[in-house]
Design a protein around this motif. Structure first.
Motif, PDB file in Angstrom:
ATOM      1  N   UNK B  85       0.789  -1.225   0.000  1.00  0.00           N
ATOM      2  CA  UNK B  85       0.000   0.000   0.000  1.00  0.00           C
ATOM      3  C   UNK B  85       0.824   1.280   0.000  1.00  0.00           C
ATOM      4  N   UNK B  86       1.957   1.262   0.660  1.00  0.00           N
ATOM      5  CA  UNK B  86       2.794   2.468   0.710  1.00  0.00           C
ATOM      6  C   UNK B  86       4.260   2.068   0.662  1.00  0.00           C
ATOM      7  N   UNK B  87       5.075   2.970   0.246  1.00  0.00           N
ATOM      8  CA  UNK B  87       6.515   2.754   0.244  1.00  0.00           C
ATOM      9  C   UNK B  87       7.028   2.776   1.680  1.00  0.00           C
ATOM     10  N   UNK B  88       7.783   1.773   2.092  1.00  0.00           N
ATOM     11  CA  UNK B  88       8.356   1.832   3.440  1.00  0.00           C
ATOM     12  C   UNK B  88       9.292   3.046   3.556  1.00  0.00           C
ATOM     13  N   UNK B  89       9.350   3.618   4.735  1.00  0.00           N
ATOM     14  CA  UNK B  89      10.271   4.729   4.980  1.00  0.00           C
ATOM     15  C   UNK B  89      11.713   4.236   4.867  1.00  0.00           C
ATOM     16  N   UNK B  90      12.570   5.064   4.278  1.00  0.00           N
ATOM     17  CA  UNK B  90      13.989   4.689   4.165  1.00  0.00           C
ATOM     18  C   UNK B  90      14.624   4.682   5.553  1.00  0.00           C
ATOM     19  N   UNK B  91      15.507   3.738   5.770  1.00  0.00           N
ATOM     20  CA  UNK B  91      16.277   3.731   7.004  1.00  0.00           C
ATOM     21  C   UNK B  91      15.497   3.413   8.259  1.00  0.00           C
ATOM     22  N   UNK B  92      14.333   2.796   8.122  1.00  0.00           N
ATOM     23  CA  UNK B  92      13.568   2.400   9.302  1.00  0.00           C
ATOM     24  C   UNK B  92      13.368   0.889   9.311  1.00  0.00           C
ATOM     25  N   UNK B  93      13.344   0.305  10.498  1.00  0.00           N
ATOM     26  CA  UNK B  93      12.955  -1.101  10.593  1.00  0.00           C
ATOM     27  C   UNK B  93      11.486  -1.250  10.209  1.00  0.00           C
ATOM     28  N   UNK B 112      -1.727 -10.015   8.987  1.00  0.00           N
ATOM     29  CA  UNK B 112      -0.523  -9.307   9.410  1.00  0.00           C
ATOM     30  C   UNK B 112      -0.584  -7.897   8.847  1.00  0.00           C
ATOM     31  N   UNK B 113      -0.254  -6.921   9.668  1.00  0.00           N
ATOM     32  CA  UNK B 113      -0.143  -5.541   9.202  1.00  0.00           C
ATOM     33  C   UNK B 113       1.332  -5.137   9.328  1.00  0.00           C
ATOM     34  N   UNK B 114       1.867  -4.530   8.269  1.00  0.00           N
ATOM     35  CA  UNK B 114       3.273  -4.124   8.282  1.00  0.00           C
ATOM     36  C   UNK B 114       3.388  -2.598   8.355  1.00  0.00           C
ATOM     37  N   UNK B 115       4.248  -2.142   9.273  1.00  0.00           N
ATOM     38  CA  UNK B 115       4.466  -0.709   9.468  1.00  0.00           C
ATOM     39  C   UNK B 115       5.956  -0.385   9.423  1.00  0.00           C
ATOM     40  N   UNK B 119       5.692   5.062  12.008  1.00  0.00           N
ATOM     41  CA  UNK B 119       4.631   5.558  11.123  1.00  0.00           C
ATOM     42  C   UNK B 119       3.328   4.826  11.429  1.00  0.00           C
ATOM     43  N   UNK B 120       2.225   5.547  11.553  1.00  0.00           N
ATOM     44  CA  UNK B 120       0.967   4.886  11.915  1.00  0.00           C
ATOM     45  C   UNK B 120       0.269   4.209  10.737  1.00  0.00           C
ATOM     46  N   UNK B 121       0.631   4.561   9.514  1.00  0.00           N
ATOM     47  CA  UNK B 121      -0.087   4.027   8.359  1.00  0.00           C
ATOM     48  C   UNK B 121       0.615   2.773   7.833  1.00  0.00           C
ATOM     49  N   UNK B 122      -0.136   1.706   7.603  1.00  0.00           N
ATOM     50  CA  UNK B 122       0.493   0.446   7.200  1.00  0.00           C
ATOM     51  C   UNK B 122       1.123   0.523   5.810  1.00  0.00           C
ATOM     52  N   UNK B 123       2.281  -0.093   5.632  1.00  0.00           N
ATOM     53  CA  UNK B 123       2.884  -0.180   4.300  1.00  0.00           C
ATOM     54  C   UNK B 123       2.349  -1.385   3.533  1.00  0.00           C
ATOM     55  N   UNK B 124       1.936  -2.410   4.258  1.00  0.00           N
ATOM     56  CA  UNK B 124       1.391  -3.597   3.588  1.00  0.00           C
ATOM     57  C   UNK B 124       0.481  -4.350   4.548  1.00  0.00           C
ATOM     58  N   UNK B 125      -0.334  -5.212   3.965  1.00  0.00           N
ATOM     59  CA  UNK B 125      -1.291  -6.030   4.706  1.00  0.00           C
ATOM     60  C   UNK B 125      -1.281  -7.407   4.079  1.00  0.00           C
ATOM     61  N   UNK B 126      -1.235  -8.441   4.887  1.00  0.00           N
ATOM     62  CA  UNK B 126      -1.224  -9.796   4.336  1.00  0.00           C
ATOM     63  C   UNK B 126      -2.163 -10.689   5.115  1.00  0.00           C
ATOM     64  N   UNK B 127      -2.775 -11.656   4.421  1.00  0.00           N
ATOM     65  CA  UNK B 127      -3.464 -12.730   5.125  1.00  0.00           C
ATOM     66  C   UNK B 127      -2.814 -14.031   4.691  1.00  0.00           C
ATOM     67  N   UNK B 128      -2.681 -14.947   5.628  1.00  0.00           N
ATOM     68  CA  UNK B 128      -1.954 -16.187   5.350  1.00  0.00           C
ATOM     69  C   UNK B 128      -2.697 -17.382   5.920  1.00  0.00           C
ATOM     70  N   UNK B 129      -2.579 -18.491   5.214  1.00  0.00           N
ATOM     71  CA  UNK B 129      -3.108 -19.760   5.710  1.00  0.00           C
ATOM     72  C   UNK B 129      -1.952 -20.745   5.863  1.00  0.00           C
TER      73      UNK B 129
END
Lengths: 137, 137, 137, 137
Positions: B85-93, B112-115, B119-129
């Motif tokens: 959904x968004x570009x991860x910030x440079x230089x951040x875990x 899973x939500x990735x941040x 930053x409060x806005x997620x960079x990605x979202x995944x569902x897994x089985x």
């Protein structure tokens, strides 16, 4: 873009990852991309890792789109759905057969089938959507 | 399994990949897994690569399931749907917040939500089985 | 758009389907949409059908986007990944809790959790992407 | 099970929904299922609705699995990822071409391509996973 042009593009824009891949085929029907499986792609037990399979599918679709629209370095993956179906064979390269199903102005959609070289049954299947940036005048 | 037990499990069963990750949190609500972003996770331009994000989501869900059922080394990913959904910030875990939505006898499902850290806005979202192997008597 | 405005929009633009739904909540966090489960939504055995659950998730996300951008009747679903996790309870309405995770210029992404009314465990989970048409001057 | 056996199965186990469908083909390569598009499948504007397309893909895959394992009435959909790519043509039936990619003991995976009759370009693409209940002795 044919197989040679796609490989040149990979080397220029994907840096060190490029050496993982070879373009076996690029034609109107799509692209076949080879992952030259090496130690760094494996999980303990000798299976190709999930991220390595995801990366192969993603790059294969990227190249299949580029082979249609030319070297636009900016298309980004917005969505991927992947099914892992069988364990890849040990000691075999993985082949990804990617085809573009829709090439719109803003979105491209396609699917990819992954095979261990020499095996007819797919190890994984992925569908991917890419966002295509607006043409810059 | 708590955060320390999950990290020990990672080191034992995931070999060299384990050092990419740290378990920030593991409790009844789920697991927060940190990707210690390094050069090898980046694409040209400095963005965290798709395979690195996929791998983070996959391991985070794996650990969230293990934290509930104990160290069963055999659960395998059968399906993943991921939205970038968004570009991860440079230089951040990158931080992955994984939660288990269903823990059945044969299948476990979660999301899973990735941040980017901070930053409060997620960079990605995944569902897994995950497929859970039958208990061995 | 608040709950009342969303229901009015549904009645105007979704014709006869509108009477299947009620907007229980619409605020900054998202939308809760109710499927008033009736005979026509059931599969033999009394379970709510897959298409009815898909439709509920789809409309819930549509309304969650509209509540943010106003009554743009043209957004279309481009992608949906849905996990069916539990059998819905017989004789209960289904509630969909939708939230928007990204609202970009061209794409909106969100996820939806489906519950049988009164049960805390989700029966299904969906993520959806909508394409937003270019603004018309 | 051939086309006739699959249609008989549909009529027996899917009640009133069965009349929406016809099995055009059932062989080793998969199943082609026809949605006999009627007023009740349309959204305002004349497009086939998302739930109707989802339902078509779901039933097509179900029948493709049954054609391989026989009339096991209990397989349930656990996951579906669907891409909507083009508007279906007005006044045309929809055809779903389903094929089984993996038939395991516990899970079956396949994909489906949806076409408006007479158009070569797919309107939608879906991948589905079914859970197969343990054989009952």
């Amino acid at each position: 873009m044919d197989a040679g042009a796609l490989e040149a593009f990979l080397r220029r824009d994907f840096g060190q990852v490029a050496e993982d891949f070879a373009v076996d085929r690029a034609d109107a029907a799509g692209v076949t991309l080879r992952l030259k499986v090496a130690e760094r792609h494996l999980r303990p037990g000798g299976t190709v890792s999930g991220p390595a399979m995801f990366g192969l599918a993603d790059v294969a679709m990227y190249l299949a789109i580029l082979s249609r629209i030319g070297p636009v370095a900016l298309a980004v993956t917005t969505n991927c759905a992947i099914d892992f179906m069988r364990k890849p064979s040990a000691g075999r390269d993985l082949l990804a057969e990617a085809r573009v199903l829709k090439l719109g102005r803003a979105l491209a959609v396609g699917d990819v089938m992954l095979f261990s070289e020499g095996s007819p049954e797919p190890v994984a299947r992925a569908s991917l959507t890419y966002s295509i940036p607006p043409a810059r005048g």
